[in-house]
Design an enzyme around this catalytic site. Sequence first.
Site, PDB file in Angstrom:
ATOM      1  N   ASP A 136      13.757 111.904  50.392  1.00  0.00           N
ATOM      2  CA  ASP A 136      13.105 110.728  49.806  1.00  0.00           C
ATOM      3  C   ASP A 136      13.292 109.545  50.760  1.00  0.00           C
ATOM      4  OD1 ASP A 136      15.740 110.059  49.571  1.00  0.00           O
ATOM      5  OD2 ASP A 136      15.726 109.818  47.404  1.00  0.00           O
ATOM      6  N   ASP A 310      10.534 117.802  41.501  1.00  0.00           N
ATOM      7  CA  ASP A 310      11.978 117.779  41.759  1.00  0.00           C
ATOM      8  C   ASP A 310      12.650 117.069  40.608  1.00  0.00           C
ATOM      9  OD1 ASP A 310      11.197 114.946  42.636  1.00  0.00           O
ATOM     10  OD2 ASP A 310      13.380 114.913  42.721  1.00  0.00           O
ATOM     11  N   CYS A 348      17.472 137.257  31.454  1.00  0.00           N
ATOM     12  CA  CYS A 348      17.602 136.623  32.766  1.00  0.00           C
ATOM     13  C   CYS A 348      18.262 137.599  33.748  1.00  0.00           C
ATOM     14  CB  CYS A 348      18.424 135.345  32.652  1.00  0.00           C
ATOM     15  SG  CYS A 348      18.687 134.501  34.221  1.00  0.00           S
ATOM     16  N   CYS A 350      19.621 136.639  36.685  1.00  0.00           N
ATOM     17  CA  CYS A 350      20.438 135.909  37.655  1.00  0.00           C
ATOM     18  C   CYS A 350      21.843 136.520  37.734  1.00  0.00           C
ATOM     19  CB  CYS A 350      20.508 134.426  37.295  1.00  0.00           C
ATOM     20  SG  CYS A 350      21.801 133.996  36.117  1.00  0.00           S
ATOM     21  N   CYS A 353      24.031 135.934  34.539  1.00  0.00           N
ATOM     22  CA  CYS A 353      23.694 136.690  33.325  1.00  0.00           C
ATOM     23  C   CYS A 353      23.920 138.184  33.498  1.00  0.00           C
ATOM     24  CB  CYS A 353      22.248 136.404  32.916  1.00  0.00           C
ATOM     25  SG  CYS A 353      22.034 134.708  32.353  1.00  0.00           S
ATOM     26  N   HIS A 378      22.559 129.816  37.204  1.00  0.00           N
ATOM     27  CA  HIS A 378      21.622 130.244  36.165  1.00  0.00           C
ATOM     28  C   HIS A 378      20.477 129.235  36.012  1.00  0.00           C
ATOM     29  CE1 HIS A 378      19.928 131.570  32.366  1.00  0.00           C
ATOM     30  NE2 HIS A 378      19.949 130.286  32.034  1.00  0.00           N
TER      31      HIS A 378
HETATM   32 ZN   LIG Z   1      20.857 133.701  34.074  1.00  0.00          ZN
END
Ligand SMILES: [Zn+2]
Lengths: 433, 423
Positions: A136, A310, A348, A350, A353, A378
């Site tokens: 930025d 963002d 999920c 990830c 998880c 996550h």
């Molecule tokens: Zn997750």
Amino acid sequence: MQPSIFSCLASYVHYNMAAIVECGADSNTAENHMSLKKALSVASPLSLRIIAECSVTKARACDLILPHSAVSTPVFMPVGTQGTLKGITVDQLEGLGCQICLGNTYHLGMRPGPDLIEKANGLHGFMNWKRNLLTDSGGFQMVSLVELSEVTEEGVKFKSPYDGKEILLSPEKSISIQNSLGSDIMMQLDDVVSSTVTGPRVEEAMHRSIRWLDRCVAANKNPHKQNLFAIIQGGLNADLRKACLDEMTRRDVPGFAIGGLSGGEEKDDFWRMVTLSTDHLPREKPRYLMGVGYAVDLVVCVALGCDMFDCVFPTRTARFGSALVPWGSLQVKHKQYAKDFQPIDPDCQCPTCKRHSRAYLHALFKSDTAAMHHITIHNIAYQLNLMRSVRQSIVEGRFPEFIRTFMKRMFSSRDQYPSWAVDALASVNVTLE
Amino acid sequence: MAGSRIKLELSRVVQGKSRLGVLKGLGRTGQHSLEVPGCLLYTHFGTVPHLTQDTLHTLSNLSSVTQVTLAEHQEVLEEFKDGFKKFAGLHDTVLYCSLHDPAAPCPPGYTTNKTVSVWGSGGRIELTVAKFMALQKTVRPDWYQSMADGETWQSNTSRKRVRKSVDRTLAHLDECLLVHQNSQELQGVEVFGVVEGGDILEERVRSARETAKRPVAGFCLDGLQTGSMDQALRTQLIAAMTKELPEDKPRLLQGVGRPDEVLACAEAGVDLFESFFPFQVTERGCALCFNFDISPDPERAGRAPPAGVVNTGETQPNGDVTLDDQTQMTSFEINLKDKRYQDDFRPLVGGCGCYCCQNHQRAYLHHLLVTNELLAGVLLMIHNTAHYNGFFSALREAIANDKLDLLKRRVLGERGGQTERKE
Ligand SMILES: [Zn+2]
Ligand SMILES: [Zn+2]
Ligand SMILES: [Zn+2]
């Protein structure tokens, strides 16, 4: 087509659809090719390939080619304020599929400073991030973080919170710092006014932002490797926005941001300014909606035609134990999860998880900061997956259906739908049942 | 407890004391092993501080034994029913449950004839043998230390109090073993007896001798932690105890982690150490950098040593070993918050293969520390763990190849010897 075959061929189909959209024999596409050529002729280090456009809404899926790698849009960009993303290593971030993240010019300009980062081969070298970076201008932080700041035609004057020295952040200075940081996308310095302010100050800021854009363009030492985006201002006044759009789109900049929003204004005003902006922005250039990151806002604003987003929220909220899930959020530290042996989100994929339960994370919060890292991972995975699903649905021509399913899952009933979202979606022909 | 499955196979014993070997038959099915002298993996509730599975597994040669301290959270484990390993997502490790967290303070004055107190995030938890054993049944570790009264580490502890701690600890052990033998849930789980005795030689000998008579799989040497006594006395007490202990069972020393002390204690016959030291170094924003290169390879010797720092004033020795506050910096580390590292673009330790050193520079770590960024803890923990593990490999190599003296010179620093110039 059978579902199983379909899923196997998903990426292949994906590619084909792109070809169809690009080669489709409508005049619009031919025109697009022309303007793409024009954009390429000034050799900005960016190209945008439109892969698919939603036939109902203004949504689009693009490949944004930047100096360090390609970015699939719509894209959410995690914020790594000080050259690091909240306890996550760059390998972990890459592993989650992140193609672009943010650094903050104000913070990095203060510590460790542009000279040191330049010596470290730019922010990429300093933090060892191999993919794209967006920085930025530093202006927003200055106005929001530093109490004693003063805006003049020259720039933003403020006292350093570290040593009390008076510093002037001019458009030239902002670009000079961003040139040292070496980001793939730089943002112009704009005159930031709170979105709740009205009256002549908004108009002054809009005109000044245009003048500062020209000064930023002139100051860019690396136009061949660093893209400079303009920021559309004009507050919540449609005429001012329109005037700003007219002026700025006349400049040959590689991309545009929609600024001055998500600062506490009414959501009804917010979405109208977003859709007004995308209506007037050139089709062949990327559109970045600054500071937006809540799941519902993302989905709606993609429908309104934005490509890039963002927000610090997903990573900030993670540190307080708030995990993002398709039905809202889950407060891992709350007592109700102390004996809940499911993962945060059973669907999920990830790393968090796949290995840990809500109960384990709940207990770990009392013992180690790694608990925060688990939720941060996550939450980034959630944001990136959401955008991937959005993109895929656009490519497969079922984005309106995606929106309806998404809203149903997010809210317990129809009357929970925020009215602004219902209105915004209706404006792009999506009615929620 | 018919015959423990843990077997210590010694391949070398130097001067009747320092032992080199492999601890075999670890874990429920006996498939794990651990080289000795070696260290355990220090964790907070099963998590190596700051690290997730991704960042942890950037480390190679991780210890096969994970240490946890858990008195709190018993309720949730009872409800979960499948033991702590599964609860914490620890799939392929041996779980050792200790009574106290070696890096956390344990205020004295809360021990009675029948109880000991441990400290969790929610404050003090008082344990009787019954409670302690109920906890083991829910945790279901592969091995645990018996309940013990280790409150003898303060100087000026009276002989009477020391004797009482030995007696109580033996009584606790007998009670624990009784419950253990009658618990279906604890079949195949090993118990380590705890040797106490403060700084009194005869009590140390008595405690060791009596504990060795019980059917335990190994021994925890307690009450000898850093700060409680000087190394000369510690060495003397360890030597006296190990004389009483059977050759074929492992000895785990509690509360000692500094490299100089580890060397001396391994020399005196200790097999296992806890690895809380790299964590403490991490928490003060420091990086381990001491030299432990004993490789004969002239090419390696000619290069910058793996420890990027050899006593050049870059580290800050802090005087006497024994009186140090545990949180104070030692001469084995560099303080990355120091301004001199702000434009230092070298890795923490040249030649280190850890994720941090392979990917980041001192200047970046300095920046993360001064801006209070969470990644600092992650990267330092990775490096410090890697460096500490490397030190233990060097220690084993030194015992195997008669190079203990060389290793000691390297670790303690050849003052006035090889120096490293900055830039
Ligand atoms: Zn997750
Ligand atoms: Zn951490
Ligand atoms: Zn390292």
